[in-house]
Design an enzyme around this catalytic site. Sequence first.
Site, PDB file in Angstrom:
ATOM      1  N   ASN A  11     -47.659  82.953 -63.745  1.00 58.01           N
ATOM      2  CA  ASN A  11     -47.129  81.327 -64.302  1.00 58.01           C
ATOM      3  C   ASN A  11     -47.803  80.270 -63.429  1.00 58.01           C
ATOM      4  OD1 ASN A  11     -45.517  79.080 -64.462  1.00 58.01           O
ATOM      5  ND2 ASN A  11     -44.131  80.359 -65.650  1.00 58.01           N
ATOM      6  N   ASP A  71     -38.028  85.412 -59.820  1.00 60.55           N
ATOM      7  CA  ASP A  71     -37.757  85.488 -61.079  1.00 60.55           C
ATOM      8  C   ASP A  71     -36.712  84.201 -61.367  1.00 60.55           C
ATOM      9  OD1 ASP A  71     -37.995  86.919 -63.466  1.00 60.55           O
ATOM     10  OD2 ASP A  71     -35.688  87.386 -63.467  1.00 60.55           O
ATOM     11  N   PHE A 154     -43.032  72.164 -66.600  1.00 64.30           N
ATOM     12  CA  PHE A 154     -43.331  73.183 -67.588  1.00 64.30           C
ATOM     13  C   PHE A 154     -41.993  73.839 -68.188  1.00 64.30           C
ATOM     14  CE2 PHE A 154     -41.684  77.143 -65.190  1.00 64.30           C
ATOM     15  CZ  PHE A 154     -41.788  76.541 -63.948  1.00 64.30           C
ATOM     16  N   GLY A 155     -42.354  74.708 -69.022  1.00 62.37           N
ATOM     17  CA  GLY A 155     -40.975  75.425 -69.617  1.00 62.37           C
ATOM     18  C   GLY A 155     -39.904  74.539 -70.357  1.00 62.37           C
ATOM     19  N   TYR A 156     -38.857  74.587 -69.974  1.00 61.28           N
ATOM     20  CA  TYR A 156     -37.534  73.779 -70.398  1.00 61.28           C
ATOM     21  C   TYR A 156     -37.689  72.419 -69.548  1.00 61.28           C
ATOM     22  CZ  TYR A 156     -36.484  78.461 -72.158  1.00 61.28           C
ATOM     23  OH  TYR A 156     -36.459  79.625 -72.978  1.00 61.28           O
ATOM     24  N   ASP A 157     -38.298  72.011 -68.718  1.00 58.83           N
ATOM     25  CA  ASP A 157     -37.946  70.942 -68.121  1.00 58.83           C
ATOM     26  C   ASP A 157     -38.070  69.696 -68.894  1.00 58.83           C
ATOM     27  OD1 ASP A 157     -38.294  72.066 -65.439  1.00 58.83           O
ATOM     28  OD2 ASP A 157     -40.410  71.453 -65.104  1.00 58.83           O
ATOM     29  N   ARG A 183     -36.159  76.189 -57.540  1.00 60.29           N
ATOM     30  CA  ARG A 183     -37.194  76.855 -56.966  1.00 60.29           C
ATOM     31  C   ARG A 183     -37.590  76.153 -55.663  1.00 60.29           C
ATOM     32  NH1 ARG A 183     -39.854  76.761 -60.798  1.00 60.29           N
ATOM     33  NH2 ARG A 183     -39.140  78.708 -61.648  1.00 60.29           N
TER      34      ARG A 183
HETATM   35  P1  IMP Z   1     -40.177  84.696 -65.182  1.00 57.28           P
HETATM   36  O1  IMP Z   1     -39.507  84.006 -64.042  1.00 57.28           O
HETATM   37  O2  IMP Z   1     -41.637  84.680 -65.137  1.00 57.28           O
HETATM   38  O3  IMP Z   1     -39.382  85.573 -65.941  1.00 57.28           O
HETATM   39  O4  IMP Z   1     -39.954  83.109 -66.521  1.00 57.28           O
HETATM   40  C1  IMP Z   1     -39.260  82.173 -66.076  1.00 57.28           C
HETATM   41  C2  IMP Z   1     -39.063  81.252 -67.417  1.00 57.28           C
HETATM   42  O5  IMP Z   1     -37.815  80.524 -66.968  1.00 57.28           O
HETATM   43  C3  IMP Z   1     -40.185  80.366 -67.525  1.00 57.28           C
HETATM   44  O6  IMP Z   1     -41.211  80.790 -68.345  1.00 57.28           O
HETATM   45  C4  IMP Z   1     -39.604  79.188 -67.947  1.00 57.28           C
HETATM   46  O7  IMP Z   1     -39.450  79.265 -69.298  1.00 57.28           O
HETATM   47  C5  IMP Z   1     -38.153  79.115 -67.391  1.00 57.28           C
HETATM   48  N1  IMP Z   1     -38.018  78.521 -66.328  1.00 57.28           N
HETATM   49  C6  IMP Z   1     -38.005  79.075 -64.796  1.00 57.28           C
HETATM   50  N2  IMP Z   1     -38.290  77.782 -64.118  1.00 57.28           N
HETATM   51  C7  IMP Z   1     -38.252  76.719 -64.644  1.00 57.28           C
HETATM   52  C8  IMP Z   1     -38.549  75.358 -64.344  1.00 57.28           C
HETATM   53  O8  IMP Z   1     -38.637  74.955 -63.073  1.00 57.28           O
HETATM   54  N3  IMP Z   1     -38.616  74.568 -65.383  1.00 57.28           N
HETATM   55  C9  IMP Z   1     -38.704  74.952 -66.590  1.00 57.28           C
HETATM   56  N4  IMP Z   1     -38.536  76.230 -67.089  1.00 57.28           N
HETATM   57  C10 IMP Z   1     -38.428  77.245 -66.159  1.00 57.28           C
END
Ligand code: IMP
Length: 200
Positions: A11, A71, A154-157, A183
């Site tokens: 990621n 994770d 990224f993601g749900y930010d 994180r």
């Molecule tokens: P994994 O840890 O690779 O299984 O994925 C974690 C998933 O959680 C990411 O793909 C995001 O969808 C979400 N996620 C984890 N941390 C964040 C963050 O800091 N911001 C937004 N989304 C997050």
Amino acid sequence: MTERLLLATTNIGKTREMQACLQDLDLEILSLESLGNIEPFPEHGQTFSENARGKSLFYSRHWDSLTLGEDSGLEIDHLAGAPGVLSARFSGPDATDETNLRKVLRLLEGVPAEERTARFVSCMALSRDGRVIFEIQEFAVGRLLDHKRGRSGFGYDPIFYYPPLRRTFAELEPAEKNRVSHRGQALCRLRDYLLSVSVG
Ligand code: IMP
């Protein structure tokens, strides 16, 4: 001799945040690309900790120095903690950040602001020589908006509103997010640990 730390993630968003927090340590930070073409870790754990430990140990078998497995995910109170460990794949096998986020917005349609509480969780496991030597779990508590705000992260930010700063995580500068995020806090503790054992 400078230690080497392998970040066991593909990621890009996570990798950037990790590199930014650890960049001033005397540590060579490498990504999974350094391992060449190996099968990805099958992520089927029931908890963040299980997945973080699994990733860390799995990749450390191919690596002779420190390996960091992480994770993370989003736990939404109204959805009984979902998507949790399924956060990256919430909208199915072809999920993207956008389709995952849209699914959350759909499931929370009509839910009032005070019931849209959620938290991000980050669990990290550091391994060496086939053994987990340090593990951390941290959280960031917020509320989910009903529309996107901001372009960073990224993601749900873009829908994760963080009340102490009155902005979503996507409206924060990367360094600001790292100061308060799940994180960022976990990385801060990892940093202290590495310094205490004279790595870095
Ligand atoms: P994994 O840890 O690779 O299984 O994925 C974690 C998933 O959680 C990411 O793909 C995001 O969808 C979400 N996620 C984890 N941390 C964040 C963050 O800091 N911001 C937004 N989304 C997050």
